[in-house]
Design an enzyme around this catalytic site. Structure first.
Site, PDB file in Angstrom:
ATOM      1  N   GLN A 223       0.823  -1.197   0.000  1.00 59.10           N
ATOM      2  CA  GLN A 223       0.000   0.000   0.000  1.00 59.10           C
ATOM      3  C   GLN A 223       0.865   1.257   0.000  1.00 59.10           C
ATOM      4  O   GLN A 223       0.327   2.371  -0.079  1.00 59.10           O
ATOM      5  CB  GLN A 223      -0.896   0.026   1.252  1.00 59.10           C
ATOM      6  CG  GLN A 223      -1.841  -1.153   1.321  1.00 59.10           C
ATOM      7  CD  GLN A 223      -2.566  -1.269   2.657  1.00 59.10           C
ATOM      8  OE1 GLN A 223      -2.575  -2.306   3.295  1.00 59.10           O
ATOM      9  NE2 GLN A 223      -3.183  -0.193   3.090  1.00 59.10           N
ATOM     10  N   ARG A 370      -7.962  -1.083   9.033  1.00 60.35           N
ATOM     11  CA  ARG A 370      -8.890   0.049   8.974  1.00 60.35           C
ATOM     12  C   ARG A 370      -8.935   0.764  10.319  1.00 60.35           C
ATOM     13  O   ARG A 370     -10.022   1.146  10.772  1.00 60.35           O
ATOM     14  CB  ARG A 370     -10.289  -0.448   8.580  1.00 60.35           C
ATOM     15  CG  ARG A 370     -10.492  -0.454   7.065  1.00 60.35           C
ATOM     16  CD  ARG A 370     -11.826  -1.000   6.691  1.00 60.35           C
ATOM     17  NE  ARG A 370     -12.441  -0.211   5.642  1.00 60.35           N
ATOM     18  CZ  ARG A 370     -13.250  -0.711   4.719  1.00 60.35           C
ATOM     19  NH1 ARG A 370     -13.539  -1.997   4.724  1.00 60.35           N
ATOM     20  NH2 ARG A 370     -13.769   0.079   3.811  1.00 60.35           N
ATOM     21  N   CYS A 371      -7.773   0.932  10.950  1.00 58.24           N
ATOM     22  CA  CYS A 371      -7.782   1.404  12.326  1.00 58.24           C
ATOM     23  C   CYS A 371      -7.485   2.888  12.452  1.00 58.24           C
ATOM     24  O   CYS A 371      -7.615   3.433  13.540  1.00 58.24           O
ATOM     25  CB  CYS A 371      -6.792   0.628  13.169  1.00 58.24           C
ATOM     26  SG  CYS A 371      -5.072   1.116  12.927  1.00 58.24           S
ATOM     27  N   GLU A 740     -12.416   4.325   6.607  1.00 57.65           N
ATOM     28  CA  GLU A 740     -12.361   3.484   7.801  1.00 57.65           C
ATOM     29  C   GLU A 740     -13.441   3.777   8.817  1.00 57.65           C
ATOM     30  O   GLU A 740     -13.559   3.065   9.822  1.00 57.65           O
ATOM     31  CB  GLU A 740     -10.994   3.635   8.469  1.00 57.65           C
ATOM     32  CG  GLU A 740      -9.888   3.111   7.577  1.00 57.65           C
ATOM     33  CD  GLU A 740      -8.511   3.484   8.068  1.00 57.65           C
ATOM     34  OE1 GLU A 740      -7.615   2.635   7.984  1.00 57.65           O
ATOM     35  OE2 GLU A 740      -8.341   4.615   8.537  1.00 57.65           O
TER      36      GLU A 740
END
Lengths: 795, 175, 292
Positions: A223, A370-371, A740
């Site tokens: 990513q 997704r934090c 997120e």
């Protein structure tokens, strides 16, 4: 009068244009890492440790070398002679590439084999004989800090114990004074369990070192290709300009594909040694047992309350279990990420947060899935504490929140931990949610059902979260600031290409960045191609995670487009034979203010940039922008879930899910909704079925898809989505991050709903996942249920 | 003819010659019995639209149709496909036209990263071949062997229902 | 992900298959649906020397009820065939309830009932169903056919009573002598999961709604499938009143030997056995009363 362009029709902001990426994906013509074949390519498999903590007494690879088709067997010892057995992490720690002295978690990489095909590589891995001497195992922070606990990181100097850091923020004394004034103190302890992002596509790389050109090309599921290039330059000591990282199509990231994994490093070394491309694709077990996990944080939280519901102060202690190495990708100033964004949506006068991080015999990580850099934990703790506090005060859940939510006219609002939230309509979002779920009706239904022995529950979760890290004053990873970038070039026929430093993994950048350019320049989005992921061509960026791309890279796209428009204005003036001050802009067109019919299109300006420039103007029409965001963006969400619990089995079913999201201006509403639904599903998964745990020997439970459960279409509920729009005051197009939000705010809504259904038992907490057996235990024995490791068993 | 292991020197590994009809074309290959059908498709025949996502037969990313039935190609040996016909995602569309399922997935935003999509579409095709008018529940049940991490399934269901409507000759929303 | 090497044969007759197994010795495995075996090969939990693929044997993909009412399921009858079977829906409620709950729809297209019995996974659903129905397995070997009751067929976790050179060719459910009723409930964390707890109930009742035959099989709560005989026996000779049901449910819970693990405590699993047994029996009682 010339008709103005319809921005929606040309695919600008607010258009739900269909996705460009889909054209290849629906045909099965995606280009994922494992799809790529290079001439002469070999295959690598990794041998992993079966034990969680053990000294390595010997490794015998002779039988592996003898298998026909095997080209290389690498061990930690061989890596050590090249100074590659250990590598630096993104958190200023070190991590083993291949184990040398000890293995420190089950699944740790011990050796790797490169062979003609992965079947042979696997045969050879099986032929490697390793002798282990087991050591005592640590699976939680309490064990890590107990007297006499074995030191896991005995490889490090100045590491006498298993504590990585102690960190604090806020006003300790002021908070204590406020607690002394409280009418009521509400406390909550819980464990946010270890989870794993688990995109369907596993991690992998193809390293290709070309001896003739001295260039190393690595295709990689990453990513953040530029971070990888920098890391490889440091670790492998190759010159940065001779390293090319290509991130092709990625089958889901969710933060799992940010860290630097041993497999990547081994494949690179193998390619350099063998002078052939080496492909490493891990299997799902390898992915779940060794790559960047998420969460595993313990909470002790307290709220000081006034009887009318006003929060006077908040105090929180978090204990994070980081696994065997501290390898998180997060802003380096903040050891526990942005945990201190907790309670940002409420007007809390004073607060104090202490955080500790410890090592354990588990895979390294913590920041993922997704934090938003630990904001999942921050908001889960917040909303679970809020629910309990309302019960403790005997107040309605919604009204208790309303009393404390920051009001619209309080912005900009400084939180007790120093964040500055700048915009929102929190109460409105709450109202929209309550109306949509039919709040009062449901409460009545719940009472009636209770009389008939049925248990219904409703859970609310409201939060604002910091997205778009981040400003250079405060945010960096390994010292590199967290700006992002875009390069835009308009061709002579008015078609364009934009490249950014982001790297989508399903968020639709190829579709949405074009929409931003379309908005700024009036070019049809279909005329704009978007590229990301190749460090040879993409401008430097810190990658896509933590919902930072729209806030930062998207802003860069807008700024680059504005620079292009500024130059186009000068071209227009030249073409229209007026001075620049007399030129006006409307979507896609410049015109003379005093004679609006007299104008030129942006396409005509583009042509002129190549064929009819004014004297002294540099030809061409392009610009780049590097964007240092002035602040984070602050979307707000209200999630409400209703459930029914089966008291005999503890099984709970979701009745309804309502989501109200305010993420400012939405570039592509269809894509935004897709992101929210994905996040709500991950929230459901975390609350209902998904977790990784360990037994007392450190064996990982949940290291394959038989035990690490993702919900299917059958269990996953339907979602009702609503929208409120409060534009971001500092973002060029008023957008805020959103990818997120639902994963951050969602879990508490589901858990709160179940807890609400059993509220009469007085049980304050059931750890996630709220499994049927835990609900049954709470109902039957009226006690809190913890899920922290070690997992219980009969032995 | 496809020989899977070109560079094996001096090994004595028995292989088997198989004939499989893939997307309407007869393909012949020499394979080891242990080769998984998914790998024959991906590595042997270079049809990389079929993906592998797990190692325990759970995720369904590898779904293909064998004699019209949706199965997980990672849990079938290539040798078992001898004499049978396989349809992969590459065989869904005609030369110039997309299958309504492909159109539906694009129209209804039924994919994000795209990794589970080929498997989803083929499992859906098997459903629609059997039941041209499924309910939402039928669709969710038929896809319960295919995992998706990105979409939350709601749009996938809409995509399949869109395709079902189009196949039934009804009017559908279009791009 | 990658199996180790093995030899492979695909015989086209039953005798040929048996001959290959006989010659292959103890290190040969039969491959039918493969939905249990291939995953084990991939994880290298199984590494046989020879695989005998029986998918090309003719005439084994049937399931039918003969004139006498006996149900026969051939070795190549897939779970999906049973899930969609109108015959089963009409005649065998316990089986009809279980079929959709096996694994997931894709696995059901390949996996077989007979194969599942042979695999003898304690968390396998069909063994409990067949136990409750009092069924048997037909084995075929060099010495011909023999019939093995399911309760004797499963001899332990992943162990069955077949000789190394025998193939299970059919599963048989005896003809009901009275009106069949029953069902299967499975506590799974999601579709495709193995059973945390599974309960199969099969009863036959005469015209007066008195139970003339009963069987209860339990999944996932012991070393292998459990035949809750005492619980079933407690139903025979009675109508399905609330008291009778409660007694049977308690006895079923007592017959369970669950372990505490990450799926739940032993106590919890026993509770689910009790709950599911009661629910299934109540459903049977209500169905007939509605019909009556």
């Amino acid at each position: 009068m010339t008709k103005a362009l319809d921005e929606i029709k040309i695919g600008g902001l607010g258009s739900s244009r269909k996705r460009v990426e889909d054209n290849r994906f629906i045909r099965g013509k995606g280009n994922y890492t494992d799809d790529i074949v290079l001439p002469g390519m070999l295959h690598m498999e990794i041998l992993r440790s079966p034990l969680a903590h053990a000294r390595i007494k010997s490794i015998d690879t002779s039988r592996a070398w003898d298998i026909p088709g095997v080209h290389l067997v690498l061990t930690g010892e061989m890596m050590a002679t090249r100074n590659l057995a250990w590598m630096p992490t993104l958190s200023y720690d070190t991590q083993a590439v291949l184990a040398t002295d000890k293995v420190r978690f089950q699944g740790q990489e011990v050796a790797c084999v490169v062979a003609d095909d992965p079947y042979i590589a696997k045969d050879a891995c099986e032929a490697i004989q390793v002798e282990y001497e087991p050591l005592p195992v640590i699976v939680n922070p309490q064990q890590a800090t107990a007297d006499g606990a074995p030191v896991i990181r005995d490889d490090k100097e100045n590491q006498p114990d298993n504590v990585i850091y102690n960190w604090e923020v806020g006003d300790k004394d002021g908070t204590e004074r406020a607690f002394a004034q409280a009418d009521k103190i509400s406390t909550l302890s819980l464990h946010y369990p270890r989870s794993h992002p688990s995109p369907i596509e596993c991690c992998g790389s193809i390293a290709d070192f070309n001896r003739a050109t001295s260039k190393l090309t690595v295709y990689m599921t990453t990513q953040a290709p530029h971070i990888i290039r920098a890391a490889v330059a440091l670790v492998a000591e190759l010159p940065e300009h001779m390293i090319r990282i290509i991130s092709p199509d990625i089958g889901g990231g969710f933060g799992n594909k940010v860290p630097v994994y041993p497999g990547y490093v081994c494949s690179i070394l193998a390619s350099i040694l063998l002078e052939r491309p080496v492909k490493w694709i891990e299997d799902k077990t390898g992915n779940l047992i060794s790559t960047g996990f998420a969460r595993d944080v313990y909470l002790e939280g307290e709220l000081a309350l006034r009887n009318d519901g006003k929060i006077l102060a908040m105090r929180m202690h978090t204990d994070a279990d980081h696994g065997a190495f501290f390898s998180d990708a997060q802003p380096s100033k903040f050891k526990i990420g942005l945990m201190h964004s907790t309670f940002a949506c409420y007007d809390v006068p004073v607060a104090h947060l202490t955080a500790r991080g410890t090592y354990s015999n588990k895979a390294p990580g913590g920041v993922a899935y997704r934090c938003s850099f630990r904001v999942t934990e921050a908001m889960f703790f917040q909303e679970r504490m809020m629910q309990q506090a309302a019960y403790d005060l005997g107040l309605d859940q919604a009204e208790f929140r309303r009393v404390n939510l920051v009001r619209d006219d309080d912005f900009p609002h400084r939180t007790p931990f120093g964040f500055l939230t700048d915009s929102g309509q929190y109460a409105k979002c709450l109202d929209v949610g309550l109306e949509a779920i039919g709040y009062q009706d449901f409460l009545r239904q719940k009472e009636e059902a209770r009389a008939r022995g049925r248990r219904l529950g409703i859970g609310i979760s409201t939060m604002t979260e910091p997205l778009g890290a981040g400003n250079s004053r405060e945010y960096d990873i390994l010292g590199i600031k967290m700006f992002d970038s875009a390069e835009l070039r308009v061709h002579l026929t008015g078609k364009a290409i934009v490249r950014t430093g982001a790297r989508g993994q399903g968020q639709g950048h190829e579709t949405t960045w074009a929409q931003i350019v379309s908005h700024e320049l009036g070019l049809p989005a279909d005329d704009i191609v978007v590229e990301e992921g190749d460090t040879d061509t993409a401008p430097f960026g810190m990658g896509t995670y933590a919902s930072r791309s729209t806030p930062v890279a998207g802003a860069a796209v807008a700024m680059a487009a504005r620079k292009v428009r500024a130059k186009a204005r000068r071209l227009a003036a030249h073409l229209l034979e007026v001075s620049e001050e007399d030129v006006e802009w409307e979507l896609g067109r410049f015109y003379v203010r005093s004679a609006p019919d007299h104008g030129v299109t942006i396409q005509e300006c583009a042509m002129a940039a190549y064929s009819n420039m004014p004297d002294g103007m540099e030809p061409g029409l392009e610009a780049s922008a590097y964007y240092d965001p002035p602040n984070l963006t602050w979307p707000f969400a209200c999630y409400i879930v209703t459930v029914e619990v089966d008291p005999d089995t503890g099984v709970w079913d979701v009745l309804n899910v309502v989501a109200v999201d305010d993420c400012g201006v939405r570039i592509n509403p269809m894509i935004v909704e897709g992101q929210i639904m994905g996040g709500l599903t991950e929230a459901y998964a975390m609350s209902n079925m998904q977790f990784i745990t360990f037994d007392a020997e450190g064996n990982c439970v949940g290291s394959n898809y038989m035990d690490y459960l993702l919900p299917t279409a059958w269990e996953t509920p339907g979602f009702e989505l609503h929208e409120v729009v409060t534009p971001c005051p500092h973002h060029p197009i008023g957008a805020k991050g959103v990818g997120e939000c639902a994963a951050v705010g969602g879990p508490a809504a589901y858990v709160n709903a179940v807890m609400d259904a059993i509220q009469d038992t007085g049980v304050r907490n059931i750890d996630m996942p709220v499994l049927p057996d835990r609900v049954w235990e709470a109902l039957t024995f009226r006690r809190d249920v913890s899920g922290a490791p070690p997992v219980r068993s009969d032995g | 003819m496809t020989t899977l292991y070109d560079e094996r020197a001096g090994t004595d590994v028995p292989t088997r010659r198989i004939t499989v009809t893939v997307n309407g074309e007869t393909r012949v290959a020499e394979v080891e019995p242990r080769l998984l059908l998914a790998h024959l498709l991906r590595q042997g025949l270079r049809l990389t639209g079929t993906h592998t996502g797990c190692d325990t037969t759970n995720c369904g990313a590898c779904t293909v149709l064998v004699d019209g039935k949706a199965i997980k190609s990672c849990t079938m040996l290539a040798v078992q496909a001898d004499g049978h016909s396989v349809t992969t995602v590459e065989g869904l569309s005609g030369a110039s036209e997309l299958h309504p399922l492909q159109e539906g997935f694009k129209d209804e935003h039924g994919l994000q990263c795209g990794f589970c999509t080929p498997g989803m579409m083929l499992a859906a095709k098997a459903l629609l071949d059997r039941d041209p008018n499924p309910s939402e529940e039928d669709v969710r049940w038929a896809l319960s062997g295919n995992l998706c991490r990105c979409t939350g399934y709601q749009n996938i269901v809409k995509s399949v229902l869109w395709a079902a409507a189009k196949l039934r000759g009804e009017a559908v929303s279009a791009e | 992900m990658y199996p180790s090497r093995f030899r492979y044969e695909a015989p086209t007759s039953l005798d040929e298959a048996v001959g290959l197994l006989h010659a292959g010795g103890l290190d040969a495995k039969v491959l039918a649906g493969g939905q249990s075996l291939v995953p084990m090969l991939k994880l290298r939990f199984a590494a046989p020397e020879l695989l005998v693929d029986i998918n090309n044997l003719p005439d084994l993909d049937y399931h039918h009820v003969d004139a006498g009412g006996v149900l026969r399921v051939g070795a190549l009858c897939r779970h999906a065939d049973l899930e969609r079977s109108a015959l089963l829906a009409e005649r065998q409620p316990t089986m009809a309830a279980a079929a959709p709950l096996i694994a997931d729809p894709l696995v059901r297209n390949r996996g077989t009932l007979v194969g599942s019995l042979c695999h003898a996974d304690p968390q396998g659903d069909w063994a409990s169903v067949m136990t409750a129905l009092g069924g048997h397995v037909v084995a075929y070997g060099p010495n011909g056919r023999r019939e093995i009751p399911v309760t004797e067929f499963v001899t332990g976790p992943f162990q069955n009573a077949l000789a190394y050179d025998e193939i299970a060719i059919e599963a048989v459910v005896p003809a009901p002598k009275a009106i069949p009723g029953g069902g299967y409930l499975k506590l799974e964390r999601r579709v495709g999961d193995f059973a945390t707890v599974g309960v199969a109930v099969a009863v036959e009742r005469d015209r007066g709604l008195v139970v003339s035959r009963a069987g209860i099989g339990l999944t996932g709560v012991g070393g292998s499938t459990i035949d809750a005989r005492a619980a079933a026996d407690a139903l025979v000779g009675h109508a399905l009143s609330a008291d009778v049901i409660d007694t049977a449910a308690d006895l079923a819970a007592q017959a369970a030997e669950p372990r505490t693990d990450h799926r739940g405590s032993a106590e919890y699993k026993r509770n689910v056995v009790r709950t599911f047994t009661a629910r299934l029996l109540h459903r049977v009682a209500e169905t007939e009363e509605r019909a009556a």
